[in-house]
Design a protein around this motif. Structure first.
Motif, PDB file in Angstrom:
ATOM      1  N   MET A 214       1.556  -7.345  -2.671  1.00  0.00           N
ATOM      2  CA  MET A 214       0.539  -7.279  -3.846  1.00  0.00           C
ATOM      3  C   MET A 214      -0.366  -8.359  -4.025  1.00  0.00           C
TER       4      MET A 214
ATOM      5  N   ARG B 275       2.245   1.740  -3.208  1.00  0.00           N
ATOM      6  CA  ARG B 275       1.095   2.489  -4.333  1.00  0.00           C
ATOM      7  C   ARG B 275       1.068   3.766  -4.063  1.00  0.00           C
ATOM      8  N   ASN B 276       0.953   4.189  -2.861  1.00  0.00           N
ATOM      9  CA  ASN B 276       0.960   5.648  -2.382  1.00  0.00           C
ATOM     10  C   ASN B 276       2.224   6.613  -3.067  1.00  0.00           C
TER      11      ASN B 276
ATOM     12  N   GLN C  37      -3.257  -7.411  -2.072  1.00  0.00           N
ATOM     13  CA  GLN C  37      -4.223  -6.539  -2.870  1.00  0.00           C
ATOM     14  C   GLN C  37      -4.865  -7.336  -4.093  1.00  0.00           C
TER      15      GLN C  37
ATOM     16  N   SER D 130       3.872   5.728  -5.588  1.00  0.00           N
ATOM     17  CA  SER D 130       3.840   5.771  -7.022  1.00  0.00           C
ATOM     18  C   SER D 130       3.094   6.833  -7.430  1.00  0.00           C
ATOM     19  N   ARG D 131       1.989   7.197  -6.879  1.00  0.00           N
ATOM     20  CA  ARG D 131       1.244   8.350  -7.149  1.00  0.00           C
ATOM     21  C   ARG D 131       1.894   9.385  -7.210  1.00  0.00           C
TER      22      ARG D 131
ATOM     23  N   GLU E 292       0.646  -1.137  -0.071  1.00  0.00           N
ATOM     24  CA  GLU E 292       0.144   0.082  -0.105  1.00  0.00           C
ATOM     25  C   GLU E 292       0.865   1.334  -0.116  1.00  0.00           C
TER      26      GLU E 292
ATOM     27  N   GLN F 237       1.235  -4.714 -10.482  1.00  0.00           N
ATOM     28  CA  GLN F 237       0.350  -5.578 -10.175  1.00  0.00           C
ATOM     29  C   GLN F 237       0.218  -6.495 -10.952  1.00  0.00           C
TER      30      GLN F 237
ATOM     31  N   PHE G  69       1.976   1.535 -11.415  1.00  0.00           N
ATOM     32  CA  PHE G  69       1.885   0.523 -10.368  1.00  0.00           C
ATOM     33  C   PHE G  69       0.864  -0.463 -10.550  1.00  0.00           C
ATOM     34  N   GLU G  70      -0.432  -0.088 -11.117  1.00  0.00           N
ATOM     35  CA  GLU G  70      -1.162  -1.072 -11.741  1.00  0.00           C
ATOM     36  C   GLU G  70      -0.467  -2.251 -12.698  1.00  0.00           C
TER      37      GLU G  70
END
Length: 366
Positions: A349, A282-283, A352, A285-286, A279, A298, A294-295
Protein backbone atom coordinates in the motif's frame (compact mmCIF):
# COMPACT_ATOMS: atom_id res chain seq x y z
CA UNK A 1 -45.44 -30.39 46.64
CA UNK A 2 -44.49 -33.93 45.68
CA UNK A 3 -40.66 -33.95 45.58
CA UNK A 4 -40.73 -37.08 43.44
CA UNK A 5 -41.92 -34.96 40.53
CA UNK A 6 -39.04 -32.49 40.79
CA UNK A 7 -36.33 -33.03 38.25
CA UNK A 8 -33.02 -31.27 37.84
CA UNK A 9 -32.76 -29.60 34.43
CA UNK A 10 -29.49 -29.28 32.57
CA UNK A 11 -28.57 -28.01 29.11
CA UNK A 12 -28.72 -30.62 26.40
CA UNK A 13 -27.02 -28.93 23.42
CA UNK A 14 -26.96 -30.57 20.06
CA UNK A 15 -23.65 -32.20 19.25
CA UNK A 16 -21.21 -29.63 17.89
CA UNK A 17 -23.46 -26.68 18.71
CA UNK A 18 -20.97 -24.85 20.91
CA UNK A 19 -17.42 -23.83 20.05
CA UNK A 20 -14.78 -21.39 21.30
CA UNK A 21 -16.13 -18.80 18.84
CA UNK A 22 -19.57 -19.03 20.43
CA UNK A 23 -18.06 -18.15 23.81
CA UNK A 24 -16.88 -14.87 22.27
CA UNK A 25 -19.78 -13.94 20.01
CA UNK A 26 -22.66 -16.19 21.08
CA UNK A 27 -24.57 -18.77 19.06
CA UNK A 28 -24.98 -17.44 15.49
CA UNK A 29 -28.40 -16.06 14.61
CA UNK A 30 -29.72 -17.47 11.31
CA UNK A 31 -29.75 -14.79 8.63
CA UNK A 32 -33.49 -15.02 8.08
CA UNK A 33 -34.02 -14.32 11.80
CA UNK A 34 -31.40 -11.57 11.84
CA UNK A 35 -33.40 -9.77 9.17
CA UNK A 36 -36.35 -9.64 11.56
CA UNK A 37 -34.20 -7.46 13.83
CA UNK A 38 -33.82 -4.79 11.15
CA UNK A 39 -35.72 -1.54 11.25
CA UNK A 40 -37.75 -0.23 8.31
CA UNK A 41 -34.83 1.86 7.00
CA UNK A 42 -32.42 -1.06 7.31
CA UNK A 43 -34.83 -3.26 5.37
CA UNK A 44 -34.87 -0.73 2.52
CA UNK A 45 -31.06 -0.52 2.64
CA UNK A 46 -30.83 -4.32 2.54
CA UNK A 47 -33.21 -4.42 -0.44
CA UNK A 48 -31.14 -1.82 -2.28
CA UNK A 49 -27.96 -3.82 -1.57
CA UNK A 50 -29.65 -7.02 -2.75
CA UNK A 51 -30.94 -5.44 -5.97
CA UNK A 52 -27.41 -4.28 -6.74
CA UNK A 53 -26.40 -7.97 -6.89
CA UNK A 54 -28.61 -8.63 -9.91
CA UNK A 55 -25.84 -8.12 -12.45
CA UNK A 56 -27.04 -7.89 -16.02
CA UNK A 57 -30.52 -6.88 -14.91
CA UNK A 58 -30.04 -3.20 -14.23
CA UNK A 59 -28.10 -0.19 -15.42
CA UNK A 60 -28.34 1.18 -11.88
CA UNK A 61 -30.34 0.82 -8.68
CA UNK A 62 -31.71 3.78 -6.71
CA UNK A 63 -33.55 4.09 -3.43
CA UNK A 64 -36.36 6.65 -3.09
CA UNK A 65 -36.77 7.45 0.59
CA UNK A 66 -38.96 9.82 2.57
CA UNK A 67 -42.32 11.48 2.07
CA UNK A 68 -43.51 12.16 -1.45
CA UNK A 69 -41.87 9.08 -2.97
CA UNK A 70 -45.00 8.52 -5.12
CA UNK A 71 -45.11 4.83 -4.32
CA UNK A 72 -41.45 4.13 -5.17
CA UNK A 73 -39.00 2.48 -2.78
CA UNK A 74 -36.09 0.73 -4.50
CA UNK A 75 -36.00 1.05 -8.29
CA UNK A 76 -33.90 -0.93 -10.73
CA UNK A 77 -33.43 1.04 -13.96
CA UNK A 78 -33.00 -1.29 -16.93
CA UNK A 79 -31.17 0.64 -19.67
CA UNK A 80 -30.46 4.08 -18.17
CA UNK A 81 -31.42 6.11 -15.13
CA UNK A 82 -34.63 7.18 -16.91
CA UNK A 83 -38.06 5.70 -16.23
CA UNK A 84 -38.80 5.87 -19.96
CA UNK A 85 -36.15 3.22 -20.64
CA UNK A 86 -37.77 0.63 -18.38
CA UNK A 87 -37.70 -0.01 -14.65
CA UNK A 88 -38.69 -2.44 -11.88
CA UNK A 89 -39.95 -1.42 -8.46
CA UNK A 90 -39.28 -3.21 -5.17
CA UNK A 91 -41.86 -2.09 -2.63
CA UNK A 92 -40.46 -2.57 0.88
CA UNK A 93 -42.95 -3.50 3.58
CA UNK A 94 -41.42 -3.97 7.02
CA UNK A 95 -44.35 -5.38 8.98
CA UNK A 96 -44.45 -7.77 11.94
CA UNK A 97 -46.75 -10.15 10.06
CA UNK A 98 -47.05 -11.59 6.55
CA UNK A 99 -48.49 -9.11 4.07
CA UNK A 100 -52.24 -9.18 3.59
CA UNK A 101 -54.23 -7.60 0.73
CA UNK A 102 -55.23 -4.70 3.00
CA UNK A 103 -51.53 -3.82 3.35
CA UNK A 104 -51.00 -3.27 -0.37
CA UNK A 105 -54.17 -1.78 -1.88
CA UNK A 106 -52.92 1.78 -1.42
CA UNK A 107 -49.56 0.88 -3.01
CA UNK A 108 -51.32 -0.52 -6.06
CA UNK A 109 -53.46 2.60 -6.12
CA UNK A 110 -50.40 4.83 -6.15
CA UNK A 111 -48.96 3.04 -9.17
CA UNK A 112 -52.25 3.34 -11.04
CA UNK A 113 -52.67 7.00 -10.13
CA UNK A 114 -49.13 8.25 -10.75
CA UNK A 115 -48.72 6.37 -14.04
CA UNK A 116 -52.03 7.88 -15.12
CA UNK A 117 -50.76 11.37 -14.16
CA UNK A 118 -47.59 10.83 -16.18
CA UNK A 119 -45.25 11.02 -13.17
CA UNK A 120 -43.52 7.93 -14.53
CA UNK A 121 -44.12 5.13 -17.01
CA UNK A 122 -45.57 1.79 -15.95
CA UNK A 123 -42.88 -0.49 -14.50
CA UNK A 124 -41.86 -3.73 -16.17
CA UNK A 125 -42.30 -5.54 -12.84
CA UNK A 126 -43.48 -4.49 -9.39
CA UNK A 127 -42.38 -6.68 -6.47
CA UNK A 128 -43.42 -6.64 -2.84
CA UNK A 129 -40.53 -7.50 -0.51
CA UNK A 130 -41.19 -8.12 3.17
CA UNK A 131 -39.19 -9.84 5.95
CA UNK A 132 -42.31 -11.75 7.06
CA UNK A 133 -43.05 -12.51 3.40
CA UNK A 134 -46.45 -12.67 1.71
CA UNK A 135 -49.56 -14.10 3.32
CA UNK A 136 -51.54 -16.88 1.60
CA UNK A 137 -54.45 -14.65 0.62
CA UNK A 138 -52.25 -11.99 -0.98
CA UNK A 139 -50.13 -14.65 -2.64
CA UNK A 140 -53.19 -16.08 -4.36
CA UNK A 141 -54.26 -12.61 -5.54
CA UNK A 142 -50.80 -11.83 -6.97
CA UNK A 143 -51.04 -15.07 -8.94
CA UNK A 144 -54.44 -14.10 -10.35
CA UNK A 145 -54.28 -10.75 -12.15
CA UNK A 146 -58.05 -10.42 -12.89
CA UNK A 147 -58.97 -11.00 -9.24
CA UNK A 148 -56.25 -8.58 -8.11
CA UNK A 149 -57.72 -5.91 -10.40
CA UNK A 150 -61.24 -6.47 -9.15
CA UNK A 151 -60.02 -6.44 -5.56
CA UNK A 152 -58.37 -3.05 -6.06
CA UNK A 153 -61.53 -1.60 -7.62
CA UNK A 154 -63.63 -2.92 -4.74
CA UNK A 155 -61.25 -1.56 -2.07
CA UNK A 156 -60.41 1.75 -3.77
CA UNK A 157 -62.81 3.92 -1.77
CA UNK A 158 -61.71 2.47 1.57
CA UNK A 159 -57.94 2.38 1.05
CA UNK A 160 -57.00 4.64 -1.86
CA UNK A 161 -59.25 7.69 -2.06
CA UNK A 162 -57.61 9.36 0.94
CA UNK A 163 -54.38 7.33 1.02
CA UNK A 164 -52.65 8.13 -2.27
CA UNK A 165 -51.98 11.80 -1.58
CA UNK A 166 -52.87 14.21 1.21
CA UNK A 167 -53.50 16.95 -1.34
CA UNK A 168 -56.74 15.55 -2.74
CA UNK A 169 -59.34 12.79 -2.60
CA UNK A 170 -58.66 10.49 -5.53
CA UNK A 171 -61.90 8.98 -6.81
CA UNK A 172 -61.85 6.04 -9.18
CA UNK A 173 -63.81 7.41 -12.09
CA UNK A 174 -63.48 8.72 -15.63
CA UNK A 175 -60.06 8.47 -17.27
CA UNK A 176 -58.49 7.06 -14.09
CA UNK A 177 -60.93 4.14 -14.09
CA UNK A 178 -60.25 3.57 -17.79
CA UNK A 179 -56.52 3.57 -17.06
CA UNK A 180 -56.96 1.02 -14.28
CA UNK A 181 -59.04 -1.24 -16.52
CA UNK A 182 -56.30 -1.29 -19.17
CA UNK A 183 -53.40 -1.62 -16.70
CA UNK A 184 -51.39 -4.86 -16.80
CA UNK A 185 -51.85 -6.42 -13.35
CA UNK A 186 -49.54 -9.35 -14.17
CA UNK A 187 -46.55 -7.11 -13.31
CA UNK A 188 -47.27 -7.46 -9.58
CA UNK A 189 -45.37 -10.18 -7.76
CA UNK A 190 -43.21 -10.85 -4.66
CA UNK A 191 -39.66 -12.03 -3.93
CA UNK A 192 -38.88 -14.65 -1.30
CA UNK A 193 -36.62 -13.76 1.62
CA UNK A 194 -34.52 -16.90 1.07
CA UNK A 195 -33.74 -15.86 -2.48
CA UNK A 196 -32.87 -12.33 -1.39
CA UNK A 197 -30.42 -13.54 1.27
CA UNK A 198 -28.78 -16.01 -1.12
CA UNK A 199 -28.25 -13.35 -3.77
CA UNK A 200 -27.23 -10.72 -1.22
CA UNK A 201 -24.31 -13.00 -0.33
CA UNK A 202 -22.69 -12.06 -3.65
CA UNK A 203 -22.58 -8.37 -2.72
CA UNK A 204 -19.75 -6.58 -0.88
CA UNK A 205 -22.28 -5.63 1.82
CA UNK A 206 -23.05 -9.16 3.03
CA UNK A 207 -20.18 -9.78 5.44
CA UNK A 208 -20.66 -6.39 7.12
CA UNK A 209 -24.43 -6.83 7.50
CA UNK A 210 -24.49 -10.51 8.54
CA UNK A 211 -20.97 -11.23 9.82
CA UNK A 212 -19.48 -14.68 9.48
CA UNK A 213 -16.11 -13.51 8.23
CA UNK A 214 -14.77 -12.84 4.76
CA UNK A 215 -14.42 -15.38 1.98
CA UNK A 216 -11.06 -17.02 1.34
CA UNK A 217 -8.83 -14.57 -0.45
CA UNK A 218 -7.25 -15.83 -3.69
CA UNK A 219 -3.48 -15.94 -3.92
CA UNK A 220 -2.22 -12.77 -5.65
CA UNK A 221 -1.01 -13.04 -9.23
CA UNK A 222 2.29 -11.27 -9.96
CA UNK A 223 2.65 -10.25 -13.63
CA UNK A 224 5.85 -11.42 -15.40
CA UNK A 225 8.92 -9.23 -15.00
CA UNK A 226 8.89 -8.32 -18.69
CA UNK A 227 5.61 -6.45 -18.10
CA UNK A 228 7.13 -3.83 -15.77
CA UNK A 229 5.90 -0.42 -16.86
CA UNK A 230 7.55 2.95 -16.38
CA UNK A 231 4.04 4.41 -16.39
CA UNK A 232 3.77 3.50 -12.71
CA UNK A 233 5.06 6.31 -10.54
CA UNK A 234 6.17 3.87 -7.83
CA UNK A 235 8.49 2.19 -10.38
CA UNK A 236 10.08 5.52 -11.32
CA UNK A 237 10.47 6.45 -7.65
CA UNK A 238 12.19 3.15 -6.88
CA UNK A 239 14.59 3.55 -9.80
CA UNK A 240 15.57 7.00 -8.53
CA UNK A 241 16.34 5.49 -5.11
CA UNK A 242 18.39 2.68 -6.66
CA UNK A 243 20.33 5.09 -8.87
CA UNK A 244 21.26 7.14 -5.80
CA UNK A 245 22.32 4.02 -3.88
CA UNK A 246 24.94 3.04 -6.52
CA UNK A 247 26.01 6.60 -7.32
CA UNK A 248 24.43 6.47 -10.76
CA UNK A 249 23.92 10.09 -11.79
CA UNK A 250 21.42 9.32 -14.55
CA UNK A 251 18.75 12.02 -14.35
CA UNK A 252 15.89 9.70 -15.37
CA UNK A 253 17.03 6.12 -14.73
CA UNK A 254 15.26 3.36 -16.64
CA UNK A 255 14.83 -0.39 -16.18
CA UNK A 256 18.33 -1.11 -17.45
CA UNK A 257 19.49 0.03 -14.01
CA UNK A 258 18.21 -3.26 -12.57
CA UNK A 259 20.87 -5.19 -14.50
CA UNK A 260 23.73 -3.35 -12.81
CA UNK A 261 23.35 -4.86 -9.35
CA UNK A 262 21.88 -8.15 -8.10
CA UNK A 263 20.88 -6.58 -4.78
CA UNK A 264 18.91 -3.87 -6.55
CA UNK A 265 17.21 -6.37 -8.84
CA UNK A 266 16.16 -8.53 -5.88
CA UNK A 267 14.94 -5.53 -3.91
CA UNK A 268 12.86 -4.33 -6.86
CA UNK A 269 11.33 -7.79 -7.24
CA UNK A 270 10.25 -7.73 -3.60
CA UNK A 271 8.80 -4.24 -3.83
CA UNK A 272 6.89 -5.14 -6.99
CA UNK A 273 5.46 -8.26 -5.36
CA UNK A 274 4.34 -6.14 -2.42
CA UNK A 275 2.63 -3.71 -4.76
CA UNK A 276 0.68 -6.47 -6.50
CA UNK A 277 -0.28 -8.05 -3.18
CA UNK A 278 -1.86 -4.72 -2.27
CA UNK A 279 -3.53 -4.50 -5.68
CA UNK A 280 -5.01 -7.98 -5.18
CA UNK A 281 -6.36 -6.89 -1.79
CA UNK A 282 -7.93 -3.84 -3.45
CA UNK A 283 -9.64 -6.11 -6.00
CA UNK A 284 -10.75 -8.54 -3.29
CA UNK A 285 -12.26 -5.70 -1.28
CA UNK A 286 -14.46 -4.62 -4.20
CA UNK A 287 -16.30 -7.95 -4.06
CA UNK A 288 -16.42 -8.49 -0.29
CA UNK A 289 -16.77 -5.20 1.61
CA UNK A 290 -18.62 -1.91 1.02
CA UNK A 291 -17.01 0.89 -1.01
CA UNK A 292 -14.50 2.97 0.93
CA UNK A 293 -13.24 0.21 3.24
CA UNK A 294 -10.02 -0.35 1.31
CA UNK A 295 -9.40 3.39 1.00
CA UNK A 296 -9.87 3.75 4.77
CA UNK A 297 -7.26 1.01 5.27
CA UNK A 298 -4.88 2.89 2.97
CA UNK A 299 -5.41 5.97 5.11
CA UNK A 300 -4.54 3.95 8.22
CA UNK A 301 -1.30 2.80 6.59
CA UNK A 302 -0.50 6.36 5.52
CA UNK A 303 -1.07 7.66 9.06
CA UNK A 304 1.12 4.88 10.41
CA UNK A 305 4.13 5.51 8.15
CA UNK A 306 4.09 9.13 7.03
CA UNK A 307 6.06 10.53 9.99
CA UNK A 308 8.75 7.89 9.56
CA UNK A 309 8.85 8.35 5.81
CA UNK A 310 9.18 12.13 6.03
CA UNK A 311 11.83 12.05 8.76
CA UNK A 312 15.45 12.82 7.94
CA UNK A 313 17.25 9.82 6.38
CA UNK A 314 20.77 9.32 5.09
CA UNK A 315 19.47 8.28 1.67
CA UNK A 316 16.38 7.22 -0.22
CA UNK A 317 17.15 3.53 0.28
CA UNK A 318 17.21 4.04 4.05
CA UNK A 319 13.88 5.88 3.85
CA UNK A 320 12.39 3.06 1.74
CA UNK A 321 13.56 0.25 4.04
CA UNK A 322 12.59 2.05 7.26
CA UNK A 323 9.12 2.84 5.89
CA UNK A 324 8.63 -0.76 4.76
CA UNK A 325 9.49 -2.01 8.27
CA UNK A 326 7.12 0.50 9.82
CA UNK A 327 4.30 -0.44 7.43
CA UNK A 328 4.56 -4.12 8.32
CA UNK A 329 3.97 -3.25 11.99
CA UNK A 330 1.02 -0.87 11.57
CA UNK A 331 -1.94 -2.19 13.60
CA UNK A 332 -5.11 -2.41 11.49
CA UNK A 333 -7.44 -4.30 13.82
CA UNK A 334 -10.24 -1.81 13.26
CA UNK A 335 -10.45 -2.54 9.52
CA UNK A 336 -13.02 -5.04 8.20
CA UNK A 337 -10.16 -6.32 6.01
CA UNK A 338 -7.86 -7.04 8.95
CA UNK A 339 -8.37 -10.81 8.83
CA UNK A 340 -7.16 -11.07 5.23
CA UNK A 341 -4.43 -8.41 5.25
CA UNK A 342 -0.80 -9.51 5.48
CA UNK A 343 2.44 -7.61 6.02
CA UNK A 344 3.17 -7.58 2.29
CA UNK A 345 -0.22 -5.97 1.62
CA UNK A 346 0.52 -3.16 4.06
CA UNK A 347 3.95 -2.63 2.53
CA UNK A 348 2.48 -2.70 -0.96
CA UNK A 349 0.00 0.00 0.00
CA UNK A 350 2.96 2.31 0.51
CA UNK A 351 3.73 1.91 -3.20
CA UNK A 352 0.09 2.63 -3.99
CA UNK A 353 0.44 5.80 -1.92
CA UNK A 354 3.56 6.67 -3.91
CA UNK A 355 1.52 6.18 -7.09
CA UNK A 356 -0.99 8.65 -5.68
CA UNK A 357 1.84 11.11 -4.81
CA UNK A 358 1.04 10.87 -1.09
CA UNK A 359 4.47 9.39 -0.27
CA UNK A 360 7.91 9.90 -1.81
CA UNK A 361 11.15 7.98 -1.40
CA UNK A 362 13.35 10.94 -2.29
CA UNK A 363 13.86 14.27 -0.55
CA UNK A 364 11.82 15.95 -3.25
CA UNK A 365 9.05 15.01 -5.66
CA UNK A 366 9.95 14.14 -9.21
Amino acid sequence: MNQDHLKELSPNPQKGLYSSEHIISGIPIPKAKRVQLFGADEWEEFTEEWASSLEGFYHCVKRFAGAGDKGLDVVGFIASSQFSDGWDNYQCKFYDKPLAPSDVWVELGKIIYFTHCGEYTSPRKYYFVAPKQIGTKLGKLLANAPKLKEGLKYNWAKHCEDGITSAAKIKLEGDLLTHLESFDFTIFDSVSLVRMIEQHASTPFHSVRFGGGLATRPEPEIPPEDTVSMDHRYVRELLRVYAQSIDDNTKSPDLSLLEKDDGIRNNFRRQRERFYHAESLRNFSRDTVPPGVFEALQDDIFDGVVDVCESKHDCGMDRLNTTMSQAANVVIDASPLASVTRARDKQGMCHQLVNDSRLNWGERDE
